[in-house]
Design a protein around this motif. Structure first.
Motif, mmCIF file in Angstrom:
data_model
loop_
_atom_site.group_PDB
_atom_site.id
_atom_site.type_symbol
_atom_site.label_atom_id
_atom_site.label_comp_id
_atom_site.label_asym_id
_atom_site.label_seq_id
_atom_site.Cartn_x
_atom_site.Cartn_y
_atom_site.Cartn_z
ATOM 1 N N HIS A 35 0.840 -1.199 0.000
ATOM 2 C CA HIS A 35 0.000 0.000 0.000
ATOM 3 C C HIS A 35 0.877 1.252 0.000
ATOM 4 O O HIS A 35 0.612 2.206 -0.730
ATOM 5 N N ARG A 36 1.927 1.228 0.788
ATOM 6 C CA ARG A 36 2.852 2.365 0.814
ATOM 7 C C ARG A 36 3.616 2.487 -0.490
ATOM 8 O O ARG A 36 3.812 3.584 -1.008
ATOM 9 N N VAL A 37 4.044 1.351 -1.042
ATOM 10 C CA VAL A 37 4.785 1.372 -2.309
ATOM 11 C C VAL A 37 3.895 1.900 -3.429
ATOM 12 O O VAL A 37 4.329 2.732 -4.241
ATOM 13 N N SER A 38 2.656 1.438 -3.492
ATOM 14 C CA SER A 38 1.755 1.906 -4.551
ATOM 15 C C SER A 38 1.429 3.387 -4.382
ATOM 16 O O SER A 38 1.323 4.113 -5.376
ATOM 17 N N GLY A 39 1.293 3.853 -3.147
ATOM 18 C CA GLY A 39 1.061 5.276 -2.928
ATOM 19 C C GLY A 39 2.241 6.118 -3.355
ATOM 20 O O GLY A 39 2.088 7.171 -3.988
ATOM 21 N N ALA A 40 3.448 5.653 -3.040
ATOM 22 C CA ALA A 40 4.645 6.383 -3.464
ATOM 23 C C ALA A 40 4.786 6.369 -4.983
ATOM 24 O O ALA A 40 5.155 7.373 -5.599
ATOM 25 N N LEU A 41 4.471 5.231 -5.601
ATOM 26 C CA LEU A 41 4.522 5.130 -7.056
ATOM 27 C C LEU A 41 3.575 6.128 -7.703
ATOM 28 O O LEU A 41 3.958 6.855 -8.622
ATOM 29 N N LEU A 42 2.356 6.184 -7.214
ATOM 30 C CA LEU A 42 1.379 7.119 -7.781
ATOM 31 C C LEU A 42 1.786 8.560 -7.530
ATOM 32 O O LEU A 42 1.655 9.423 -8.404
ATOM 33 N N PHE A 43 2.302 8.843 -6.340
ATOM 34 C CA PHE A 43 2.702 10.207 -6.001
ATOM 35 C C PHE A 43 3.857 10.672 -6.887
ATOM 36 O O PHE A 43 3.854 11.806 -7.369
ATOM 37 N N LEU A 44 4.824 9.808 -7.111
ATOM 38 C CA LEU A 44 5.979 10.195 -7.915
ATOM 39 C C LEU A 44 5.661 10.246 -9.403
ATOM 40 O O LEU A 44 6.221 11.071 -10.135
ATOM 41 N N CYS A 45 4.767 9.384 -9.868
ATOM 42 C CA CYS A 45 4.444 9.352 -11.289
ATOM 43 C C CYS A 45 3.423 10.408 -11.702
ATOM 44 O O CYS A 45 3.295 10.688 -12.894
ATOM 45 N N LEU A 46 2.728 10.978 -10.765
ATOM 46 C CA LEU A 46 1.735 11.994 -11.119
ATOM 47 C C LEU A 46 2.380 13.182 -11.831
ATOM 48 O O LEU A 46 1.982 13.506 -12.956
ATOM 49 N N PRO A 47 3.396 13.843 -11.265
ATOM 50 C CA PRO A 47 3.977 14.973 -11.995
ATOM 51 C C PRO A 47 4.945 14.557 -13.102
ATOM 52 O O PRO A 47 5.202 15.341 -14.019
ATOM 53 N N LEU A 48 5.472 13.343 -13.051
ATOM 54 C CA LEU A 48 6.483 12.927 -14.019
ATOM 55 C C LEU A 48 5.911 12.232 -15.250
ATOM 56 O O LEU A 48 6.481 12.331 -16.340
ATOM 57 N N VAL A 49 4.800 11.523 -15.095
ATOM 58 C CA VAL A 49 4.261 10.731 -16.200
ATOM 59 C C VAL A 49 2.817 11.120 -16.517
ATOM 60 O O VAL A 49 2.488 11.459 -17.657
ATOM 61 N N ILE A 50 1.956 11.083 -15.533
ATOM 62 C CA ILE A 50 0.521 11.188 -15.779
ATOM 63 C C ILE A 50 0.117 12.585 -16.251
ATOM 64 O O ILE A 50 -0.542 12.733 -17.286
ATOM 65 N N LEU A 51 0.490 13.606 -15.515
ATOM 66 C CA LEU A 51 0.090 14.967 -15.901
ATOM 67 C C LEU A 51 0.694 15.425 -17.222
ATOM 68 O O LEU A 51 -0.021 16.021 -18.042
ATOM 69 N N PRO A 52 1.983 15.180 -17.499
ATOM 70 C CA PRO A 52 2.505 15.587 -18.813
ATOM 71 C C PRO A 52 1.820 14.875 -19.984
ATOM 72 O O PRO A 52 1.533 15.500 -21.007
ATOM 73 N N LEU A 53 1.544 13.584 -19.836
ATOM 74 C CA LEU A 53 0.850 12.882 -20.912
ATOM 75 C C LEU A 53 -0.576 13.389 -21.085
ATOM 76 O O LEU A 53 -1.065 13.545 -22.210
ATOM 77 N N PHE A 54 -1.251 13.660 -19.980
ATOM 78 C CA PHE A 54 -2.602 14.196 -20.068
ATOM 79 C C PHE A 54 -2.598 15.580 -20.714
ATOM 80 O O PHE A 54 -3.424 15.866 -21.593
ATOM 81 N N ALA A 55 -1.667 16.443 -20.300
ATOM 82 C CA ALA A 55 -1.589 17.790 -20.875
ATOM 83 C C ALA A 55 -1.309 17.736 -22.370
ATOM 84 O O ALA A 55 -1.879 18.512 -23.148
ATOM 85 N N ALA A 56 -0.440 16.844 -22.787
ATOM 86 C CA ALA A 56 -0.135 16.723 -24.217
ATOM 87 C C ALA A 56 -1.328 16.170 -24.989
ATOM 88 O O ALA A 56 -1.573 16.571 -26.133
ATOM 89 N N SER A 57 -2.079 15.279 -24.379
ATOM 90 C CA SER A 57 -3.197 14.659 -25.099
ATOM 91 C C SER A 57 -4.373 15.612 -25.291
ATOM 92 O O SER A 57 -5.150 15.427 -26.230
ATOM 93 N N VAL A 58 -4.528 16.609 -24.438
ATOM 94 C CA VAL A 58 -5.658 17.536 -24.582
ATOM 95 C C VAL A 58 -5.255 18.854 -25.224
ATOM 96 O O VAL A 58 -6.102 19.722 -25.427
ATOM 97 N N ALA A 59 -3.986 19.020 -25.569
ATOM 98 C CA ALA A 59 -3.522 20.294 -26.127
ATOM 99 C C ALA A 59 -4.032 20.508 -27.549
ATOM 100 O O ALA A 59 -4.539 21.589 -27.871
ATOM 101 N N ALA A 60 -3.889 19.516 -28.397
ATOM 102 C CA ALA A 60 -4.298 19.646 -29.801
ATOM 103 C C ALA A 60 -4.492 18.252 -30.380
ATOM 104 O O ALA A 60 -3.968 17.267 -29.837
ATOM 105 N N PRO A 61 -5.214 18.144 -31.487
ATOM 106 C CA PRO A 61 -5.400 16.817 -32.096
ATOM 107 C C PRO A 61 -4.078 16.162 -32.525
ATOM 108 O O PRO A 61 -3.943 14.941 -32.451
ATOM 109 N N GLN A 62 -3.104 16.977 -32.939
ATOM 110 C CA GLN A 62 -1.826 16.408 -33.363
ATOM 111 C C GLN A 62 -1.067 15.807 -32.175
ATOM 112 O O GLN A 62 -0.453 14.738 -32.294
#
Length: 137
Positions: A35-62
């Protein structure tokens, strides 16, 4: 004193590296660590992986097409699957801990059963997501 007295159980207070192989952590303890490992994984991947991919996917169709092509890579799919497992495990274990906070299932047998249920449910849901992610379903 009888000769059939039980051998005293070993006590692990300050565990050294040499004792780790002999220490058996209960299922609820393994669940707590994951539970602690998964929480740390999600916390660290949120600004490094999840948010950048989400921002790029909603920026433009290209950029959405570029992210979709990037997400088609099998190694990227495995990374996404690890993140899905982390979320599902953290969510299911979090519900268990909320119930424990309400003093539901605190006894040893119930805690062991609920830890097994959390492992089973989170792994089964991860399997369903894996089958969908890799195009089997």
């Amino acid at each position: 004193m009888s000769d059939t007295a039980a051998k005293p159980r070993p006590q692990f207070r300050n565990i050294g590296i040499a004792q780790l192989a002999n220490y058996r952590l209960p299922l609820a303890g393994k669940l707590s660590i994951l539970h602690r490992v998964s929480g740390a994984l999600l916390f660290l991947c949120l600004p490094l992986v999840i948010l950048p991919l989400f921002a790029a996917s909603v920026a433009a169709p290209q950029t959405f097409a570029a992210v979709a092509a990037y997400a088609g890579n099998p190694i990227v799919k495995l990374v996404f699957l690890v993140l899905v497992w982390g979320y599902l495990h953290h969510f299911c274990a979090g519900i268990r801990y909320l119930l424990l906070d309400l003093h539901i299932g605190i006894d040893k047998l119930s805690a062991k059963k609920s830890a097994g249920v959390v492992f089973g449910v989170s792994l089964a849901l991860t399997l369903v997501f894996a089958l969908k992610l890799f195009g089997v379903l």
